[in-house]
Design a protein around this motif. Structure first.
Motif, short mmCIF file in Angstrom:
data_model
loop_
_atom_site.label_atom_id
_atom_site.label_comp_id
_atom_site.label_asym_id
_atom_site.label_seq_id
_atom_site.Cartn_x
_atom_site.Cartn_y
_atom_site.Cartn_z
N ALA A 113 -10.76 21.05 -9.09
CA ALA A 113 -10.39 22.46 -9.25
C ALA A 113 -9.77 23.00 -7.96
O ALA A 113 -8.79 23.74 -8.00
N ALA A 114 -10.34 22.64 -6.81
CA ALA A 114 -9.80 23.10 -5.53
C ALA A 114 -8.41 22.50 -5.31
O ALA A 114 -7.51 23.19 -4.79
N ALA A 115 -8.21 21.25 -5.71
CA ALA A 115 -6.89 20.63 -5.58
C ALA A 115 -5.89 21.33 -6.49
O ALA A 115 -4.75 21.58 -6.10
N ALA A 116 -6.31 21.66 -7.69
CA ALA A 116 -5.42 22.35 -8.63
C ALA A 116 -5.04 23.74 -8.13
O ALA A 116 -3.93 24.21 -8.36
N ALA A 117 -5.96 24.39 -7.41
CA ALA A 117 -5.73 25.75 -6.91
C ALA A 117 -4.99 25.77 -5.57
O ALA A 117 -4.68 26.84 -5.06
N GLY A 118 -4.71 24.60 -5.01
CA GLY A 118 -4.02 24.54 -3.73
C GLY A 118 -4.92 24.75 -2.53
O GLY A 118 -4.44 24.85 -1.40
N GLN A 119 -6.23 24.80 -2.74
CA GLN A 119 -7.18 24.96 -1.64
C GLN A 119 -7.49 23.63 -0.96
O GLN A 119 -8.01 23.61 0.15
N LEU A 120 -7.20 22.54 -1.65
CA LEU A 120 -7.49 21.21 -1.13
C LEU A 120 -6.29 20.32 -1.44
O LEU A 120 -5.85 20.24 -2.59
N ALA A 121 -5.77 19.66 -0.42
CA ALA A 121 -4.71 18.68 -0.60
C ALA A 121 -5.35 17.30 -0.47
O ALA A 121 -6.05 17.04 0.50
N VAL A 122 -5.13 16.45 -1.45
CA VAL A 122 -5.77 15.13 -1.49
C VAL A 122 -4.69 14.05 -1.52
O VAL A 122 -3.78 14.11 -2.36
N TRP A 123 -4.82 13.07 -0.62
CA TRP A 123 -3.95 11.90 -0.64
C TRP A 123 -4.81 10.69 -0.88
O TRP A 123 -5.93 10.58 -0.36
N ALA A 124 -4.28 9.75 -1.65
CA ALA A 124 -4.97 8.50 -1.91
C ALA A 124 -4.07 7.35 -1.51
O ALA A 124 -2.87 7.37 -1.80
N MET A 154 0.85 -1.18 0.00
CA MET A 154 0.00 0.00 0.00
C MET A 154 0.89 1.24 0.00
O MET A 154 1.82 1.33 0.79
N ARG A 155 0.60 2.17 -0.88
CA ARG A 155 1.35 3.42 -0.91
C ARG A 155 0.36 4.59 -0.84
O ARG A 155 -0.75 4.48 -1.36
N VAL A 156 0.79 5.65 -0.19
CA VAL A 156 -0.05 6.84 -0.10
C VAL A 156 0.58 7.90 -0.98
O VAL A 156 1.76 8.21 -0.86
N GLU A 157 -0.22 8.45 -1.89
CA GLU A 157 0.25 9.43 -2.87
C GLU A 157 -0.55 10.72 -2.73
O GLU A 157 -1.75 10.68 -2.52
N ARG A 158 0.14 11.85 -2.88
CA ARG A 158 -0.57 13.13 -2.96
C ARG A 158 -0.97 13.32 -4.41
O ARG A 158 -0.14 13.19 -5.32
N TRP A 159 -2.24 13.60 -4.63
CA TRP A 159 -2.76 13.78 -5.98
C TRP A 159 -3.05 15.24 -6.26
O TRP A 159 -3.64 15.95 -5.44
N VAL A 177 -6.91 13.87 -9.47
CA VAL A 177 -8.24 13.75 -8.86
C VAL A 177 -9.29 13.65 -9.96
O VAL A 177 -10.19 12.80 -9.90
N ARG A 178 -9.20 14.49 -10.98
CA ARG A 178 -10.15 14.47 -12.08
C ARG A 178 -10.08 13.14 -12.84
O ARG A 178 -11.10 12.51 -13.11
N GLU A 179 -8.85 12.72 -13.17
CA GLU A 179 -8.67 11.48 -13.94
C GLU A 179 -9.15 10.24 -13.19
O GLU A 179 -9.62 9.29 -13.80
N ARG A 180 -9.00 10.26 -11.89
CA ARG A 180 -9.34 9.06 -11.10
C ARG A 180 -10.60 9.24 -10.27
O ARG A 180 -10.84 8.53 -9.31
N ALA A 181 -11.44 10.19 -10.71
CA ALA A 181 -12.69 10.47 -10.00
C ALA A 181 -13.58 9.24 -9.91
O ALA A 181 -14.28 9.04 -8.91
N LEU A 219 -7.02 17.72 3.13
CA LEU A 219 -6.94 18.91 3.97
C LEU A 219 -7.51 20.07 3.18
O LEU A 219 -7.06 20.34 2.06
N ALA A 220 -8.49 20.75 3.76
CA ALA A 220 -9.08 21.93 3.15
C ALA A 220 -8.43 23.16 3.78
O ALA A 220 -8.44 23.31 5.01
#
Length: 178
Positions: A52-63, A1-6, A11-15, A77-78
């Motif tokens: 869009a929020a992830a692209a703008a730096g308003q939302l950090a997403v890890w998967a 298992m690996r945790v990646e920041r997306w 996020v859009r591609e793997r929605a 993280l919002a």
């Protein structure tokens, strides 16, 4: 298992994969903002909106991605956009697929978000979670402080009004006490 920041593109591609995780979480009764049944199309659209929020730096997403390539969990993280609150972030949508639970993945995702927040200068995290949910044990055992309960805060996936418990965690404890 690996945790990646997306980033936003990932996020859009793997929605669709994130939508499967979200639908599974809601189907299992977790109160993450949606009512059951949650359809795949609705869940995927919600994740695409987050891109869009992830692209703008308003939302950090890890998967959390299993060796098979399947998304097994996520956390975000919002980040507030106001100048007086840039020292804090809200932990949102910590989810682990039912098939991956019981192996410490929730704790790994939580620690990943906390460490990344601290590395970027965030000194305070906060979250809300359904009162008496399994998530409360995770947060308490990871050093989060219970701030209080708000009654009738949100509908559960089954449509029942449920209270929420607010938690916070200071990431700069050493600096404040040292």
């Amino acid at each position: 298992m690996r945790v990646e920041r997306w980033d936003g593109g990932q996020v859009r591609e793997r929605a669709g994969e994130l939508a499967e995780l979200l639908a599974d979480t809601v189907s299992d009764g977790a109160s993450v903002g949606f009512l059951a049944p949650l359809g795949h199309a609705e869940a995927a659209a919600w994740w695409r909106e987050r891109a869009a929020a992830a692209a703008a730096g308003q939302l950090a997403v890890w998967a959390a991605v299993a060796d098979t390539g399947r998304v097994a969990g996520t956390v975000s993280l919002a980040h507030p956009d106001k100048p007086n609150s840039r020292h804090r972030a809200e932990l949102v949508k910590l989810m682990v697929h039912r098939s991956a639970r019981g192996r410490g993945l929730g704790r790994l995702l939580l620690a990943t978000a906390e460490e990344a927040a601290a590395a970027t200068g965030i000194t305070l995290l906060h979250l809300d979670t359904e009162t008496d949910s399994p998530a409360e044990h995770l947060y308490r055992s990871a050093g989060w402080t219970r701030a209080g309960v708000i009654p009738d805060y949100a509908l559960s996936p089954a449509g029942e009004l449920r209270p929420t418990t607010l938690y916070f965690k200071r990431l700069d404890f050493q600096r404040l006490t040292g």
